[in-house]
Design a protein around this motif. Structure first.
Motif, mmCIF file in Angstrom:
data_model
loop_
_atom_site.group_PDB
_atom_site.id
_atom_site.type_symbol
_atom_site.label_atom_id
_atom_site.label_comp_id
_atom_site.label_asym_id
_atom_site.label_seq_id
_atom_site.Cartn_x
_atom_site.Cartn_y
_atom_site.Cartn_z
ATOM 1 N N GLU A 26 -57.150 23.065 -43.824
ATOM 2 C CA GLU A 26 -57.678 22.285 -44.937
ATOM 3 C C GLU A 26 -57.387 23.021 -46.229
ATOM 4 O O GLU A 26 -57.457 24.245 -46.284
ATOM 5 C CB GLU A 26 -59.195 22.119 -44.813
ATOM 6 N N ALA A 27 -57.088 22.245 -47.267
ATOM 7 C CA ALA A 27 -56.872 22.812 -48.596
ATOM 8 C C ALA A 27 -57.291 21.765 -49.613
ATOM 9 O O ALA A 27 -56.704 20.680 -49.657
ATOM 10 C CB ALA A 27 -55.406 23.178 -48.794
ATOM 11 N N TRP A 30 -57.098 17.879 -48.992
ATOM 12 C CA TRP A 30 -56.080 17.543 -48.004
ATOM 13 C C TRP A 30 -56.228 18.394 -46.751
ATOM 14 O O TRP A 30 -56.750 19.501 -46.802
ATOM 15 C CB TRP A 30 -54.689 17.745 -48.598
ATOM 16 N N ALA A 31 -55.740 17.864 -45.646
ATOM 17 C CA ALA A 31 -55.718 18.605 -44.386
ATOM 18 C C ALA A 31 -54.366 18.392 -43.725
ATOM 19 O O ALA A 31 -53.708 17.369 -43.927
ATOM 20 C CB ALA A 31 -56.832 18.133 -43.461
ATOM 21 N N ALA A 32 -53.966 19.373 -42.927
ATOM 22 C CA ALA A 32 -52.739 19.282 -42.138
ATOM 23 C C ALA A 32 -53.097 19.541 -40.690
ATOM 24 O O ALA A 32 -53.895 20.442 -40.396
ATOM 25 C CB ALA A 32 -51.710 20.309 -42.625
ATOM 26 N N VAL A 41 -50.390 15.098 -42.602
ATOM 27 C CA VAL A 41 -51.096 15.604 -43.784
ATOM 28 C C VAL A 41 -51.811 14.404 -44.376
ATOM 29 O O VAL A 41 -51.187 13.382 -44.670
ATOM 30 C CB VAL A 41 -50.125 16.230 -44.803
ATOM 31 N N GLY A 160 -54.866 20.606 -53.501
ATOM 32 C CA GLY A 160 -54.672 21.101 -52.148
ATOM 33 C C GLY A 160 -53.477 20.501 -51.421
ATOM 34 O O GLY A 160 -53.120 20.955 -50.333
ATOM 35 N N GLN A 163 -50.643 23.071 -50.713
ATOM 36 C CA GLN A 163 -51.020 24.040 -49.681
ATOM 37 C C GLN A 163 -51.029 23.394 -48.299
ATOM 38 O O GLN A 163 -50.568 23.996 -47.320
ATOM 39 C CB GLN A 163 -52.403 24.647 -49.986
ATOM 40 N N ALA A 164 -51.537 22.171 -48.193
ATOM 41 C CA ALA A 164 -51.549 21.475 -46.905
ATOM 42 C C ALA A 164 -50.116 21.194 -46.441
ATOM 43 O O ALA A 164 -49.793 21.322 -45.253
ATOM 44 C CB ALA A 164 -52.357 20.184 -46.994
ATOM 45 N N GLN A 167 -48.589 24.317 -45.045
ATOM 46 C CA GLN A 167 -49.071 24.539 -43.669
ATOM 47 C C GLN A 167 -48.353 23.623 -42.692
ATOM 48 O O GLN A 167 -47.951 24.046 -41.610
ATOM 49 C CB GLN A 167 -50.576 24.300 -43.590
#
Length: 182
Positions: A26-27, A30-32, A41, A160, A163-164, A167
């Motif tokens: 998570e960032a 957002w999440a990956a 994502v 975010g 960053q996501a 990842q």
């Protein structure tokens, strides 16, 4: 309404299990997550009065990239798409600036009263680049032909996203700033 909730619960379970093995991050907003053989994502939340979420997906090496807005019905009895698939069109906004890429999005109906709009695959890299370069938010709107109005369905923070995506790139071995042509 039950199917989208079950889908969200399943995604949450996958995310929590993946987190333990380094396949979830998570960032900001957002999440990956790596699930199946794809990296996803997606947005974690949206602005008030927004109904839906954004999702990018990628195969290994970044191939077959996709971008979707997935609408979540407001009520359990909402069984029709909230737009007219034939006469309405999509508008995308980076901050207050409209992006021409909305012209490349097309409505669809999925299983369980899932409605959305998908970007033509060849333009995902360009949209992603615009979004990662922005210092504002992202808007998904529908130009309602019958009403002569544009309705904002989703406003999302881009905090975010980069960053996501980094990842997801590590999980699926691709550079989010240089997607291959699929």
């Amino acid at each position: 309404m039950l199917k989208p909730l079950l889908g969200a619960a399943a995604l949450s379970l996958v995310a929590s299990l993946s987190h333990a093995s380094g396949l979830f991050a998570e960032a900001g907003n957002w999440a990956a997550v790596f699930k199946g053989n794809r990296c996803h994502v997606y947005t974690l939340s949206s602005a008030r009065d927004t109904s839906g979420y954004l999702e990018f997906a990628f195969d290994k090496k970044g191939y077959n990239a996709s971008f979707d807005y997935i609408y979540i019905p407001w009520t359990p009895d909402e069984s029709e798409p909230p737009w007219n698939d034939i006469t309405d069109s999509v508008s995308l906004y980076i901050g207050d600036e409209q992006s021409w890429l909305g012209d490349e999005m097309f409505f669809y109906t999925g299983p369980g009263f899932t409605y959305g709009a998908s970007l033509t695959g060849g333009f995902v890299g360009e949209l992603l680049s615009e979004m990662m370069s922005a210092n504002s938010d992202f808007g998904f709107a529908v130009d309602r032909a019958a009403e002569g109005e544009t309705w904002l369905y989703g406003k999302f923070s881009l905090n975010g996203l980069e960053q996501a995506m980094t990842q997801a790139g590590a999980m699926c071995e691709f550079n989010p700033r240089a997607l291959p042509e699929s």
